[in-house]
Design an enzyme around this catalytic site. Structure first.
Site, short mmCIF file in Angstrom:
data_model
loop_
_atom_site.label_atom_id
_atom_site.label_comp_id
_atom_site.label_asym_id
_atom_site.label_seq_id
_atom_site.Cartn_x
_atom_site.Cartn_y
_atom_site.Cartn_z
N LYS A 33 0.56 -1.29 0.11
CA LYS A 33 -0.12 -0.07 0.18
C LYS A 33 0.59 1.32 0.02
O LYS A 33 2.00 0.96 0.27
CB LYS A 33 -1.03 -0.07 1.29
CG LYS A 33 -0.17 0.00 2.50
CD LYS A 33 -0.15 1.22 3.40
CE LYS A 33 0.60 1.17 4.64
NZ LYS A 33 1.29 2.25 5.28
N SER A 127 1.19 -6.45 7.27
CA SER A 127 -0.30 -5.91 7.51
C SER A 127 -1.23 -6.80 6.38
O SER A 127 -2.04 -7.27 6.75
CB SER A 127 -0.49 -4.61 7.28
OG SER A 127 0.03 -3.90 8.50
N ASP A 160 -3.18 -1.07 10.54
CA ASP A 160 -3.52 -1.01 8.99
C ASP A 160 -3.65 -2.30 8.25
O ASP A 160 -3.15 -2.61 7.04
CB ASP A 160 -2.53 -0.09 8.42
CG ASP A 160 -0.92 -0.45 8.16
OD1 ASP A 160 -0.88 -1.36 8.79
OD2 ASP A 160 -0.18 0.46 7.96
O1 C5P Z 1 -0.56 -1.02 15.18
P1 C5P Z 1 0.79 -1.17 14.67
O2 C5P Z 1 1.34 -2.29 15.30
O3 C5P Z 1 0.96 -1.11 13.28
O4 C5P Z 1 1.56 0.11 15.50
C1 C5P Z 1 2.93 -0.18 15.59
C2 C5P Z 1 3.37 1.02 16.61
O5 C5P Z 1 3.18 2.42 15.96
C3 C5P Z 1 2.40 1.39 17.68
O6 C5P Z 1 2.82 0.40 18.80
C4 C5P Z 1 2.53 2.62 18.18
O7 C5P Z 1 3.79 3.21 18.79
C5 C5P Z 1 2.66 3.48 16.73
N1 C5P Z 1 1.40 3.86 16.35
C6 C5P Z 1 0.71 4.91 16.94
N2 C5P Z 1 -0.68 5.39 16.12
C7 C5P Z 1 -1.15 4.73 15.55
C8 C5P Z 1 -0.44 3.69 14.70
C9 C5P Z 1 0.63 3.13 15.12
O8 C5P Z 1 1.10 5.66 17.68
N3 C5P Z 1 -2.22 5.13 14.89
#
Ligand code: C5P
Length: 316
Positions: A33, A127, A160
């Site tokens: 993406k 993802s 995502d």
């Molecule tokens: O959800 P995901 O595992 O992809 O997120 C990885 C890290 O990115 C989270 O632990 C957080 O620190 C940060 N993050 C965030 N806000 C989001 C998405 C991700 O702070 N909306």
């Protein structure tokens, strides 16, 4: 993507990714993406950030092959073995979560993941792998779970993941997991540049200054619906660029150099490190990619440069 002796099949209505049945195995393509817009609205009590993002799916693929396994046993191998094939891999997490939610502990599968999407690039490879694992095993195990049920599991797996259940594009809110499907008026063409350094999402968010007055994404949504590359180019925005550029100045250099070669616009994707250019046609994308490779300044590391396109609009 058709191969001799392999029967092409789509796993609509959950997702229309290229899928093949090869013998008793199911092979599903997991696309990358690009974030055409990403604004941060605020930090949440759970440590995540509320955001608004326009995500578009493009034709750079990992592939997941699903074959039968011993009852109750799920195994995963990765080729090349650049990511863990253990229970910390999002594919394994997705398979285990799906099996648990379906209440079918006797189900087994042999999973083989072929990685082509660069890691820590903001291209959503992990993802996407997780999303197609949900879709493919839902099919392979004949669970008949709905897209909504899969989206609920996707939200648990990562911010995502859910957007990959609704190609060709989505307007993502919440921490990214609340997805409103978007149409893409005309196929869009891109050049993607992946520098040889990766960026960890958490590290980039750690450097972020939350804006007082967030920017709205109305213009980019309209531009994507119209399939107008010039308007998309004008509306590109990513709040995570500044923190990512501080962590890896090469990302800023490459975004600027890419943008100087005449495309409609250039931007970093997600939390980086990949950057991309929006082009007016496939021919222009091929030209910009060649020019980017040819004009590499002495001292700048060699980067992967790819020409990709969005998915065809849904037939009305
Ligand atoms: O959800 P995901 O595992 O992809 O997120 C990885 C890290 O990115 C989270 O632990 C957080 O620190 C940060 N993050 C965030 N806000 C989001 C998405 C991700 O702070 N909306």
């Amino acid at each position: 993507m058709s191969q001799p002796g392999v029967l092409p099949r789509l796993i609509a209505p959950v997702a229309n990714y290229p899928t093949f049945v090869a013998g008793s195995a199911l092979v599903v393509a997991a696309p990358a993406k690009l974030n055409l817009f990403l604004e941060i609205l605020g930090k949440r009590p759970d440590g995540y950030h509320d955001l608004e993002s326009l995500i578009i799916v493009v034709d750079l693929f990992d592939t997941l092959e699903v074959g039968s396994g011993s009852p109750g046993t799920i195994t995963l191998t990765c080729d090349p073995p650049i990511v863990s094939a253990g229970s910390d891999n999002l594919v394994m997490k997705a398979a285990l979560l799906l099996r648990e939610r379906a209440g079918r502990p006797e189900m087994g599968a042999t999973l083989r993941l072929q990685k082509r999407i660069p890691l820590q690039a903001g291209l959503g490879g992990g993802s996407s792998d997780a999303a197609v694992t949900l879709v493919a095993l839902n099919e392979f195990w004949k669970l008949a779970l709905t897209r909504e049920q899969l989206a609920g599991m996707a939200a648990i797996l990562g911010s995502d993941v859910a957007v990959f259940l609704t190609p060709p594009a989505g307007w993502c809110t919440g921490r990214g997991e609340v997805v409103t499907p978007e149409s893409v008026g005309r196929v869009l063409h891109f050049v993607v540049v992946c520098p040889p350094v990766g960026l960890a999402t958490a590290a980039v968010y750690g450097q972020l200054v939350v804006p007082q007055t967030p920017i709205a994404g109305v213009a980019v949504r309209e531009a994507v619906r119209a399939g107008d590359p010039e308007a998309v180019g004008r509306a590109l925005f990513n709040r995570l660029e500044d923190p990512a550029f501080r962590l890896a100045p090469i990302v800023e250099q490459q975004r600027r150099r890419l943008g100087s070669l005449g495309p409609c616009g250039a931007l970093m994707s997600g939390s980086g490190s990949a950057v991309f250019a929006v082009c007016r046609s496939r021919e222009e994308a091929v030209r910009v990619a060649a020019e980017f490779r040819r004009t590499r300044p002495a001292g700048e590391p060699d980067s992967r440069v790819l020409v990709v396109r969005s998915f065809a609009p849904d037939p009305a």
